[in-house]
Design a protein around this motif. Sequence first.
Motif, PDB file in Angstrom:
ATOM      1  N   LEU A 180      22.341   2.679  48.756  1.00  0.00           N
ATOM      2  CA  LEU A 180      21.530   3.104  47.612  1.00  0.00           C
ATOM      3  C   LEU A 180      21.150   1.911  46.730  1.00  0.00           C
ATOM      4  CD1 LEU A 180      23.376   6.411  46.622  1.00  0.00           C
ATOM      5  CD2 LEU A 180      21.232   6.178  47.890  1.00  0.00           C
ATOM      6  N   VAL A 181      22.094   1.002  46.519  1.00  0.00           N
ATOM      7  CA  VAL A 181      21.806  -0.184  45.701  1.00  0.00           C
ATOM      8  C   VAL A 181      20.754  -1.061  46.374  1.00  0.00           C
ATOM      9  CG1 VAL A 181      22.766  -2.326  44.769  1.00  0.00           C
ATOM     10  CG2 VAL A 181      24.066  -0.189  44.586  1.00  0.00           C
ATOM     11  N   ILE A 182      20.915  -1.294  47.665  1.00  0.00           N
ATOM     12  CA  ILE A 182      19.965  -2.122  48.409  1.00  0.00           C
ATOM     13  C   ILE A 182      18.585  -1.467  48.430  1.00  0.00           C
ATOM     14  CG2 ILE A 182      19.418  -3.004  50.712  1.00  0.00           C
ATOM     15  CD1 ILE A 182      22.509  -3.247  51.098  1.00  0.00           C
ATOM     16  N   THR A 183      18.554  -0.160  48.565  1.00  0.00           N
ATOM     17  CA  THR A 183      17.274   0.560  48.557  1.00  0.00           C
ATOM     18  C   THR A 183      16.573   0.388  47.220  1.00  0.00           C
ATOM     19  OG1 THR A 183      18.161   2.207  50.101  1.00  0.00           O
ATOM     20  CG2 THR A 183      16.196   2.825  48.852  1.00  0.00           C
ATOM     21  N   TYR A 184      17.313   0.504  46.136  1.00  0.00           N
ATOM     22  CA  TYR A 184      16.715   0.319  44.810  1.00  0.00           C
ATOM     23  C   TYR A 184      16.140  -1.088  44.661  1.00  0.00           C
ATOM     24  CZ  TYR A 184      16.270  -0.279  39.784  1.00  0.00           C
ATOM     25  OH  TYR A 184      15.777  -0.563  38.534  1.00  0.00           O
ATOM     26  N   ILE A 185      16.891  -2.092  45.109  1.00  0.00           N
ATOM     27  CA  ILE A 185      16.433  -3.481  45.005  1.00  0.00           C
ATOM     28  C   ILE A 185      15.116  -3.671  45.749  1.00  0.00           C
ATOM     29  CG2 ILE A 185      16.942  -5.853  45.747  1.00  0.00           C
ATOM     30  CD1 ILE A 185      19.903  -5.217  45.197  1.00  0.00           C
ATOM     31  N   ASN A 186      15.045  -3.149  46.976  1.00  0.00           N
ATOM     32  CA  ASN A 186      13.857  -3.347  47.796  1.00  0.00           C
ATOM     33  C   ASN A 186      12.668  -2.519  47.326  1.00  0.00           C
ATOM     34  OD1 ASN A 186      14.230  -5.045  50.511  1.00  0.00           O
ATOM     35  ND2 ASN A 186      16.206  -4.165  49.918  1.00  0.00           N
ATOM     36  N   CYS A 187      12.934  -1.385  46.695  1.00  0.00           N
ATOM     37  CA  CYS A 187      11.849  -0.569  46.152  1.00  0.00           C
ATOM     38  C   CYS A 187      11.325  -1.140  44.844  1.00  0.00           C
ATOM     39  CB  CYS A 187      12.316   0.863  45.928  1.00  0.00           C
ATOM     40  SG  CYS A 187      12.539   1.825  47.437  1.00  0.00           S
ATOM     41  N   TYR A 188      12.184  -1.760  44.084  1.00  0.00           N
ATOM     42  CA  TYR A 188      11.811  -2.206  42.740  1.00  0.00           C
ATOM     43  C   TYR A 188      10.856  -3.388  42.776  1.00  0.00           C
ATOM     44  CZ  TYR A 188      12.169  -3.642  37.882  1.00  0.00           C
ATOM     45  OH  TYR A 188      11.856  -3.995  36.588  1.00  0.00           O
ATOM     46  N   SER A 189      11.142  -4.376  43.632  1.00  0.00           N
ATOM     47  CA  SER A 189      10.319  -5.573  43.598  1.00  0.00           C
ATOM     48  C   SER A 189      10.567  -6.435  44.828  1.00  0.00           C
ATOM     49  CB  SER A 189      10.635  -6.391  42.340  1.00  0.00           C
ATOM     50  OG  SER A 189      10.094  -7.683  42.411  1.00  0.00           O
ATOM     51  N   VAL A 190       9.481  -6.966  45.398  1.00  0.00           N
ATOM     52  CA  VAL A 190       9.624  -7.931  46.485  1.00  0.00           C
ATOM     53  C   VAL A 190      10.304  -9.189  45.967  1.00  0.00           C
ATOM     54  CG1 VAL A 190       8.378  -9.428  48.089  1.00  0.00           C
ATOM     55  CG2 VAL A 190       7.655  -7.052  47.782  1.00  0.00           C
ATOM     56  N   ASN A 191       9.928  -9.621  44.774  1.00  0.00           N
ATOM     57  CA  ASN A 191      10.532 -10.818  44.199  1.00  0.00           C
ATOM     58  C   ASN A 191      12.033 -10.643  43.971  1.00  0.00           C
ATOM     59  OD1 ASN A 191       8.115 -12.227  44.160  1.00  0.00           O
ATOM     60  ND2 ASN A 191       7.589 -11.555  42.086  1.00  0.00           N
ATOM     61  N   LEU A 192      12.432  -9.449  43.518  1.00  0.00           N
ATOM     62  CA  LEU A 192      13.860  -9.183  43.322  1.00  0.00           C
ATOM     63  C   LEU A 192      14.581  -9.188  44.665  1.00  0.00           C
ATOM     64  CD1 LEU A 192      16.296  -8.392  41.602  1.00  0.00           C
ATOM     65  CD2 LEU A 192      15.574  -5.997  41.815  1.00  0.00           C
ATOM     66  N   ALA A 193      14.007  -8.546  45.668  1.00  0.00           N
ATOM     67  CA  ALA A 193      14.642  -8.474  46.984  1.00  0.00           C
ATOM     68  C   ALA A 193      14.795  -9.866  47.597  1.00  0.00           C
ATOM     69  CB  ALA A 193      13.829  -7.579  47.915  1.00  0.00           C
ATOM     70  N   THR A 194      13.746 -10.698  47.506  1.00  0.00           N
ATOM     71  CA  THR A 194      13.841 -12.052  48.059  1.00  0.00           C
ATOM     72  C   THR A 194      14.759 -12.924  47.207  1.00  0.00           C
ATOM     73  OG1 THR A 194      11.806 -12.674  46.880  1.00  0.00           O
ATOM     74  CG2 THR A 194      11.589 -11.972  49.177  1.00  0.00           C
ATOM     75  N   GLY A 195      14.790 -12.695  45.890  1.00  0.00           N
ATOM     76  CA  GLY A 195      15.699 -13.439  45.030  1.00  0.00           C
ATOM     77  C   GLY A 195      17.146 -13.132  45.361  1.00  0.00           C
ATOM     78  N   VAL A 196      17.460 -11.852  45.558  1.00  0.00           N
ATOM     79  CA  VAL A 196      18.812 -11.458  45.972  1.00  0.00           C
ATOM     80  C   VAL A 196      19.151 -12.085  47.311  1.00  0.00           C
ATOM     81  CG1 VAL A 196      20.198  -9.493  46.749  1.00  0.00           C
ATOM     82  CG2 VAL A 196      18.863  -9.314  44.645  1.00  0.00           C
ATOM     83  N   GLN A 197      18.171 -12.072  48.230  1.00  0.00           N
ATOM     84  CA  GLN A 197      18.397 -12.644  49.557  1.00  0.00           C
ATOM     85  C   GLN A 197      18.692 -14.134  49.469  1.00  0.00           C
ATOM     86  OE1 GLN A 197      18.597 -10.609  51.991  1.00  0.00           O
ATOM     87  NE2 GLN A 197      18.957 -12.058  53.637  1.00  0.00           N
ATOM     88  N   ASN A 198      17.922 -14.841  48.661  1.00  0.00           N
ATOM     89  CA  ASN A 198      18.139 -16.285  48.507  1.00  0.00           C
ATOM     90  C   ASN A 198      19.524 -16.579  47.942  1.00  0.00           C
ATOM     91  OD1 ASN A 198      15.511 -16.534  49.372  1.00  0.00           O
ATOM     92  ND2 ASN A 198      14.667 -17.059  47.376  1.00  0.00           N
ATOM     93  N   ALA A 199      19.911 -15.838  46.903  1.00  0.00           N
ATOM     94  CA  ALA A 199      21.195 -16.072  46.249  1.00  0.00           C
ATOM     95  C   ALA A 199      22.363 -15.762  47.178  1.00  0.00           C
ATOM     96  CB  ALA A 199      21.290 -15.226  44.979  1.00  0.00           C
ATOM     97  N   PHE A 200      22.294 -14.636  47.874  1.00  0.00           N
ATOM     98  CA  PHE A 200      23.391 -14.246  48.753  1.00  0.00           C
ATOM     99  C   PHE A 200      23.471 -15.151  49.981  1.00  0.00           C
ATOM    100  CE2 PHE A 200      23.696 -10.771  45.967  1.00  0.00           C
ATOM    101  CZ  PHE A 200      24.865 -10.078  46.226  1.00  0.00           C
ATOM    102  N   THR A 201      22.319 -15.643  50.442  1.00  0.00           N
ATOM    103  CA  THR A 201      22.343 -16.576  51.569  1.00  0.00           C
ATOM    104  C   THR A 201      23.025 -17.879  51.167  1.00  0.00           C
ATOM    105  OG1 THR A 201      20.315 -15.643  52.517  1.00  0.00           O
ATOM    106  CG2 THR A 201      20.918 -17.876  53.199  1.00  0.00           C
ATOM    107  N   ALA A 202      22.710 -18.388  49.987  1.00  0.00           N
ATOM    108  CA  ALA A 202      23.368 -19.597  49.487  1.00  0.00           C
ATOM    109  C   ALA A 202      24.873 -19.381  49.372  1.00  0.00           C
ATOM    110  CB  ALA A 202      22.778 -19.993  48.138  1.00  0.00           C
TER     111      ALA A 202
END
Length: 506
Positions: A180-202
């Motif tokens: 549910l959290v991941i779904t909200y992130i991806n629905c809310y904003s592409v920039n938020l989803a890619t920002g989360v991806q960048n941070a978690f990858t680091a």
Amino acid sequence: MLRNPSSHGHNNESTVEDDGDGCEIVSNGKNMLARKFSTKGDTLYLERRVGLLSGVALIVGTMIGSGIFVSPTGLLIRTGSIGLSFVIWAACGAMSLLGALAYAELGTMNPSSGAEYAYLMDAFGPMPAFLFSWISTLILKPSQVAIICLSFAKYAVEAFADECGSSDLVVKIVAILSILVITYINCYSVNLATGVQNAFTAAKLVAVLVVVAGGVQKIFQGHTEHFKNYFENTTSSLGDVATAFYSGLWAYDGWNNLNYVTEEIKNPSKNIPRAIYISIPLVTICYLLVNVAYLTIMSPDEIVRNEAVAVTFGIRALGSIAWVIPLSIMISTFGSANGTLFAAGRLCFAASREGHLMNVLSYIHIKKLTPMPSIIFHAIITIMMVVSGTINSLIDFFSFTAWIFYGSAMLALLVMRRTRPDVPRPYKVPIIIPIIIFIISIYLVVAPIIDKPQIEYLYSVLFMLAGMIFYVPFVHMGYKFNVVDRWTVFVQLLLQVAPTKLVLPD
């Protein structure tokens, strides 16, 4: 910003131009696939907001999930020796790199999102493309996210569990909450989803570095006793080798995820190959070094008996900071699930835009410009799988079925080299690469069936047959129930989404 084509599979040629501002304009026939921005009153289409860094983070972030923390056990069991297990880890990395380079040609030749779906449509027509979207949307991608989220939940719950262990019900509840959290992130904003991806990858790369550093320290202390008799007890079963590849390739899966979001990549003809050359060798090196680190602490027999290899490593090597390992696994799996859902939503979006799934799944939010209905649809199916499935059964089904379509994509590339030789290919791989991956994919599909047939393989075949039965009335003949239109209007009003339209060249 990207237009919303409805017939990416029906055009024979594509051209790549520059608009003068450094933004690619890609057109197939009359349909423009990309522009830098939309003007007031323009139709809705996805924006190009994924740069090289985000592309690398998407590949690395989805590849490094739970696999490297749990796959060493299954792979070592099936190979029988650390020598062959290292060969397969390296071979899986090489296969992933070669496969991704072949996909780079496909992705730059046809810059529509959807990956295999778009390529099968181009090479073989609507039915094979539909079968892929049918299998992937309803089974493959949701099961992939479900596996990752269950792994996340298992480590999250065990961090707070008592000596009796964690409850399966609690694990599944936490997995559902993470979805549910991941779904909200991806629905809310592409920039938020890619920002989360960048941070978690680091963060996960830092975690891998901690494990590798712990292993290096043990090597300098002389803990090399387990690096002997490399190929002792090596299996002679071709089926065991194939299923060992399943374990390894599961850890590498995600190498093709960038192709699912081609329409949102900035300068895709350059950034897709660049992201591949950076990310996959990086992941391969990380995996090999992590396996070396494990062997500085545990013998092969201990790894075989241990389902939580990384946690045991942390306890023995890191001492008081051993808690870093479970935390790292949680970060790694959450980031991997986020990236996988990001890509899965684009596949569903592309197939629906072609008319192969419900039209409403190709709609995007009028302000956020995210494919919200398709993301939510995937999340619902994923939750159903979490409730009813287990990790091991889902992995076997996923790996077997996925490689059927990976091989089909290689065949599509070979076919289009002959049928569409004049289509622009900004990036072109040596022809031997798709041939090699195609032959390997045949082996990975056939060998386990011959050596150790499992019920999951039958489920895959039956589901494909069901897709063919569904295709004739509902896709080929275009029959639909009246309630579908009412449901579409309801979803539009509820989610504030709208259909995508063709954007013709000026």
